[in-house]
Design a protein around this motif. Structure first.
Motif, PDB file in Angstrom:
ATOM      1  N   PRO A 206       0.838  -1.198   0.000  1.00 17.83           N
ATOM      2  CA  PRO A 206       0.000   0.000   0.000  1.00 17.83           C
ATOM      3  C   PRO A 206       0.874   1.248   0.000  1.00 17.83           C
ATOM      4  O   PRO A 206       2.076   1.178   0.287  1.00 17.83           O
TER       5      PRO A 206
ATOM      6  N   ASP B  27       0.592   8.523   5.050  1.00 19.80           N
ATOM      7  CA  ASP B  27      -0.526   8.154   5.915  1.00 19.80           C
ATOM      8  C   ASP B  27      -1.892   8.440   5.302  1.00 19.80           C
ATOM      9  O   ASP B  27      -2.806   7.626   5.404  1.00 19.80           O
TER      10      ASP B  27
ATOM     11  N   PHE C 112      -2.556   5.946   2.649  1.00 18.77           N
ATOM     12  CA  PHE C 112      -2.739   4.642   3.282  1.00 18.77           C
ATOM     13  C   PHE C 112      -4.144   4.521   3.873  1.00 18.77           C
ATOM     14  O   PHE C 112      -4.801   3.484   3.746  1.00 18.77           O
TER      15      PHE C 112
ATOM     16  N   TRP D 190      -6.519   3.874   1.050  1.00 18.61           N
ATOM     17  CA  TRP D 190      -6.351   2.491   0.588  1.00 18.61           C
ATOM     18  C   TRP D 190      -7.053   1.524   1.525  1.00 18.61           C
ATOM     19  O   TRP D 190      -7.759   0.609   1.088  1.00 18.61           O
TER      20      TRP D 190
ATOM     21  N   TRP E 122       1.323  -3.238   8.319  1.00 20.55           N
ATOM     22  CA  TRP E 122       1.951  -2.076   7.706  1.00 20.55           C
ATOM     23  C   TRP E 122       2.224  -0.925   8.673  1.00 20.55           C
ATOM     24  O   TRP E 122       3.013  -0.037   8.365  1.00 20.55           O
TER      25      TRP E 122
END
Length: 276
Positions: free
Chosen positions: A4, A8, A11, A14, A57
């Motif tokens: 991904p 931030d 992310f 996503w 992650w």
């Protein structure tokens, strides 16, 4: 699957998008005959997916999720807060895996959402939200702080009549008892909607002009939508005008106002008259 995005905000988008697609797939798989089973499965599928990806992650970050055991507990000052990792963490993901389970389980409804927000101790804003995304899976869109929407346009009524007719998003099941009187006072009409995320998203996109809530919520109900709303340039506060704050020891955040900045003083004054 490729990694991904590491920024931030991207992310968060996503993650909200992935959880949203999983929820759409679940709706198709289970159907709507057993709404209780669909609600429970939706909460679990989205929560497990988001938690798994955060652990993979963002392993050093803490998490506050509606579906975590003990998430609603208020931690007193004398309690050893070190045992509650989010209270001492520098970064905390505040998530609502499925905001609006009732609407999610009703065929044809699109006013439900996935919330993913990041609180950071060094964030420059009073609310401490550094990034966020609101997935609206049944509307096939994600609103995020990485690409915040443009400030919402003026209403047609205001542009043509020179007088603002406020469209006020309201809970379809639990509107504040004073909201009808307030709407009459300011010349607004109420627009019933489902989840808190969908209502704040409607303010962000200009579908409504404001959202007032005073019936009891938690941080995960508003963190991601507030992150997006303030990144868009909208006003967001408690109904007394004070700042919204997140990652507090007590996760309850019972009231809020989100609106166009040019309506804030008018609505806050009306709230003083009607919410006491």
């Amino acid at each position: 699957m490729s990694s991904p995005p590491m920024i931030d905000g991207a992310f968060a988008r996503w993650l909200a998008s992935r959880a949203g697609q999983a929820l759409l797939d679940l709706r198709t798989e289970l159907g709507f005959a057993d709404t209780g089973a669909l609600k429970s499965a939706g909460d679990k599928v989205s929560h497990d997916l988001i938690r798994t990806e955060l652990a993979k992650w963002r392993p050093g970050d803490a998490v506050l999720s509606e579906e975590d055991e003990g998430s609603r507990l208020a931690w007193a000052a004398e309690v050893n807060t070190g045992a509650v990792s989010r209270l001492t963490a520098d970064r905390v993901w505040i998530i609502d895996p499925l905001d609006g389970t009732r609407e999610f389980a009703e065929e044809g409804r699109s006013d439900w959402a996935v919330h993913v927000a990041l609180w950071a101790r060094n964030a420059p804003s009073p609310h401490g939200l550094l990034a966020g995304a609101v997935g609206l899976p049944a509307q096939h869109r994600v609103l995020g702080t990485d690409y915040p929407p443009a400030y919402p346009p003026m209403t047609v009524e205001a542009a043509t009549a020179g007088e603002r007719k406020i469209r006020l998003a309201a809970s379809r099941s639990r509107p504040p008892v004073f909201l009808t009187d307030l709407a009459e006072d300011v010349g607004a009409h109420l627009v019933p909607m489902g989840s808190a995320g969908a209502k704040i998203a409607a303010v962000v996109t200009g579908e409504v002009d404001a959202y007032i809530h005073a019936g009891g919520q938690y941080e995960w109900d508003s963190a991601a939508p507030i992150a997006v709303a303030t990144a868009t340039g909208l006003h967001a506060s408690r109904i007394d005008g004070s700042a919204l704050k997140y990652n507090e020891a007590d996760p309850r955040l019972p009231d809020l106002l989100v609106c166009r900045k040019d309506l804030a003083s008018r609505l806050l004054a009306a709230l003083q008259r009607h919410s006491g």
